[in-house]
Every structure is written in structure tokens, then in C-alpha cells.
Write a protein that holds these residues in place. Structure first.
Motif, PDB file in Angstrom:
ATOM      1  N   LEU A   1     -16.983  -8.373  51.629  1.00 54.88           N
ATOM      2  CA  LEU A   1     -17.428  -8.426  53.232  1.00 54.88           C
ATOM      3  C   LEU A   1     -17.543  -6.923  53.784  1.00 54.88           C
ATOM      4  O   LEU A   1     -17.160  -5.503  54.008  1.00 54.88           O
ATOM      5  CB  LEU A   1     -16.922  -8.982  54.390  1.00 54.88           C
ATOM      6  CG  LEU A   1     -17.325  -8.882  55.952  1.00 54.88           C
ATOM      7  CD1 LEU A   1     -18.311  -9.751  56.070  1.00 54.88           C
ATOM      8  CD2 LEU A   1     -15.747  -9.926  56.257  1.00 54.88           C
ATOM      9  N   PHE A   2     -18.698  -6.467  54.623  1.00 53.07           N
ATOM     10  CA  PHE A   2     -19.130  -5.790  55.326  1.00 53.07           C
ATOM     11  C   PHE A   2     -19.478  -5.192  56.935  1.00 53.07           C
ATOM     12  O   PHE A   2     -20.516  -5.991  56.961  1.00 53.07           O
ATOM     13  CB  PHE A   2     -20.169  -4.198  54.653  1.00 53.07           C
ATOM     14  CG  PHE A   2     -20.062  -3.914  53.517  1.00 53.07           C
ATOM     15  CD1 PHE A   2     -19.519  -2.170  53.375  1.00 53.07           C
ATOM     16  CD2 PHE A   2     -20.070  -4.818  52.061  1.00 53.07           C
ATOM     17  CE1 PHE A   2     -19.298  -1.369  51.827  1.00 53.07           C
ATOM     18  CE2 PHE A   2     -19.619  -3.852  50.764  1.00 53.07           C
ATOM     19  CZ  PHE A   2     -19.242  -2.437  50.599  1.00 53.07           C
ATOM     20  N   ASN A   3     -19.438  -4.938  57.454  1.00 53.23           N
ATOM     21  CA  ASN A   3     -19.602  -4.938  59.185  1.00 53.23           C
ATOM     22  C   ASN A   3     -20.505  -3.296  59.411  1.00 53.23           C
ATOM     23  O   ASN A   3     -20.002  -2.315  59.172  1.00 53.23           O
ATOM     24  CB  ASN A   3     -18.734  -4.872  60.537  1.00 53.23           C
ATOM     25  CG  ASN A   3     -19.125  -5.544  61.428  1.00 53.23           C
ATOM     26  OD1 ASN A   3     -19.915  -4.873  61.896  1.00 53.23           O
ATOM     27  ND2 ASN A   3     -18.744  -6.430  62.279  1.00 53.23           N
ATOM     28  N   THR A   4     -22.012  -3.980  59.462  1.00 56.82           N
ATOM     29  CA  THR A   4     -22.456  -2.463  59.631  1.00 56.82           C
ATOM     30  C   THR A   4     -22.136  -1.707  61.404  1.00 56.82           C
ATOM     31  O   THR A   4     -22.967  -0.659  60.892  1.00 56.82           O
ATOM     32  CB  THR A   4     -23.979  -2.833  60.252  1.00 56.82           C
ATOM     33  OG1 THR A   4     -24.182  -3.217  61.609  1.00 56.82           O
ATOM     34  CG2 THR A   4     -24.577  -3.529  58.561  1.00 56.82           C
ATOM     35  N   GLY A   5     -21.602  -2.728  61.705  1.00 58.84           N
ATOM     36  CA  GLY A   5     -21.282  -1.731  63.296  1.00 58.84           C
ATOM     37  C   GLY A   5     -22.426  -1.254  64.618  1.00 58.84           C
ATOM     38  O   GLY A   5     -23.283  -1.933  64.042  1.00 58.84           O
ATOM     39  N   SER A   6     -21.852  -1.105  65.432  1.00 62.75           N
ATOM     40  CA  SER A   6     -23.420  -0.778  66.448  1.00 62.75           C
ATOM     41  C   SER A   6     -25.005   0.356  66.794  1.00 62.75           C
ATOM     42  O   SER A   6     -23.897   1.715  66.299  1.00 62.75           O
ATOM     43  CB  SER A   6     -23.065  -1.332  67.870  1.00 62.75           C
ATOM     44  OG  SER A   6     -23.688  -1.317  68.935  1.00 62.75           O
TER      45      SER A   6
END
Length: 215
Positions: free
Chosen positions: A152-157
């Protein structure tokens, strides 16, 4: 194939253009996982820019709110941003075409999972992941892996980093090598704040940006 995957632009044209200037010429695919609109002073312009360059755009909760014409949450600051930004928004037809999710290489890209805010300290085993995923929504960039090896990756904003307001976060994913890189750029957020002042944002909205930490 190299893909630039990002999201949570939130009306921040300055940050969006900075990222595109650095990365667009080096990638084959652009994917926005949602929340192009609200908060920053350029919701229309950000939607128009991504549409003009053929970016694959997905729908976030703020697009949902703009299409419905109301923000469903109780947060007073978010409501103030919504009321200000929605009043001048015209790109309803464009954001209505945004999809829910898209497969890129070995990953499913979407705004979030189970309508949850997923943070670096979230126990991802509780998400019951069935496949590798790239998301956003929480405005925090991180990577994690389940005990069974699902990633799982969260790109950030791009436009409203919750840790440092003057940092742009996104991901570069090379599907051929399977390399996925978390990226960050520093930009001049005062340009955004100055435009907000010109556009007569409520003081509660200006204070939100002005009081955030900077890198």
C-alpha cells in the motif's frame, strides 16, 4: 512505462505546475487519484489544466461534494473553504467524468479505501487488502506492506501537505522495473496565500495556511 501518480491538488495551481514542470517530460502516464478541487484558489484552473494534458482523473470526496453542491462533514474550517471555493466553481461537467479507480501496472489506484483516512500509523491489516493499492486522501505520504506481502502506498498531497504546507508529494512508478518512488518538492506557498488574500478568503481559511509548519 513510467507513471506520475498524485492527488489532493486542492486548487493549488502553483504546486501542480511545479510538479508537472519537473516530472511531466519524464513520464508516459499521468494519474490523479482525486480531490483536484477545494481549499486553494484555483479549482477551475487545476481541473482545466489536467483535462488539457490528458491526465487520467479519478473522483475524490471533494469532487463528490462539488457535484452535490454541499459538503457533508461537520468541520467548520472545511465548510468555510467549501462555501468560498464552490461559489466560483464552473467545471462540474468535467469532474462528473472522473472515474472511481484505475489499474496501473500491479496496483489499483483510487482515492482511498473504505472511505477511510489512512495514515502512516494505521494498522493496514484491518483494511483487508486484496491487491496492491495506491491511494491518497489523508495527505500523508507513506508506504506499508501486509504480512501476506500486499503493498500500500499513499502519494501524499500535491497541494495541501498536512505535515509541511510548502511540500509537494507524489509518486513515480516504473511498471517495467516495478520500482515505485516517493517524491517531494519544496515550493513557495506564499504565492498561494497571497492569492487567497486577493480573493477575500475568510480569515479562518487564511489562518489555516499561515499557521502550518514549513520545511
Amino acid at each position: 512505462m513510467r507513471a506520475l501518480i498524485f492527488g489532493d491538488v486542492h486548487g493549488n495551481l502553483v504546486a501542480l505546475e511545479e510538479m508537472l514542470q519537473k516530472e511531466r517530460g519524464e513520464v508516459d502516464l499521468l494519474v490523479s487519484h482525486g480531490d483536484v478541487v477545494n481549499y486553494g484558489p484555483w479549482s477551475n484552473e487545476c481541473v482545466q489544466l489536467l483535462d488539457s494534458i490528458g491526465c487520467t482523473c479519478l473522483r475524490g470526496n471533494h469532487e463528490e461534494a462539488f457535484l452535490k453542491g454541499s459538503y457533508p462533514g461537520e468541520n467548520a474550517i472545511v465548510k468555510a473553504f467549501f462555501q468560498h471555493c464552490y461559489a466560483s466553481f464552473t467545471e462540474h461537467d468535467t469532474i462528473a467524468t472522473y472515474g472511481d479507480g484505475v489499474a496501473v501496472g500491479d496496483y489499483k489506484v483510487q482515492h482511498t479505501l473504505n472511505d477511510r483516512y489512512i495514515y502512516p500509523d494505521t494498522d493496514i491489516e484491518t483494511l483487508n487488502l486484496q491487491q496492491n493499492a495506491i491511494i491518497g486522501h489523508s495527505h500523508h505520504q507513506f508506504s506499508a506492506e501486509t504480512a501476506s506481502g500486499i503493498k500500500l502506498f499513499n502519494t501524499g498531497s500535491v497541494g495541501q501537505n498536512r505535515k509541511f504546507i510548502n511540500v509537494i508529494n507524489y509518486i513515480i512508478y516504473d511498471t517495467s522495473s516495478a520500482e515505485l518512488s516517493l517524491k517531494a518538492l519544496v515550493y513557495d506557498v506564499d504565492v498561494v496565500i497571497d492569492k487567497m488574500k486577493i480573493d477575500n478568503y475568510p480569515s479562518t481559511c487564511l489562518n489555516y495556511y499561515q499557521q502550518k509548519k514549513r520545511l
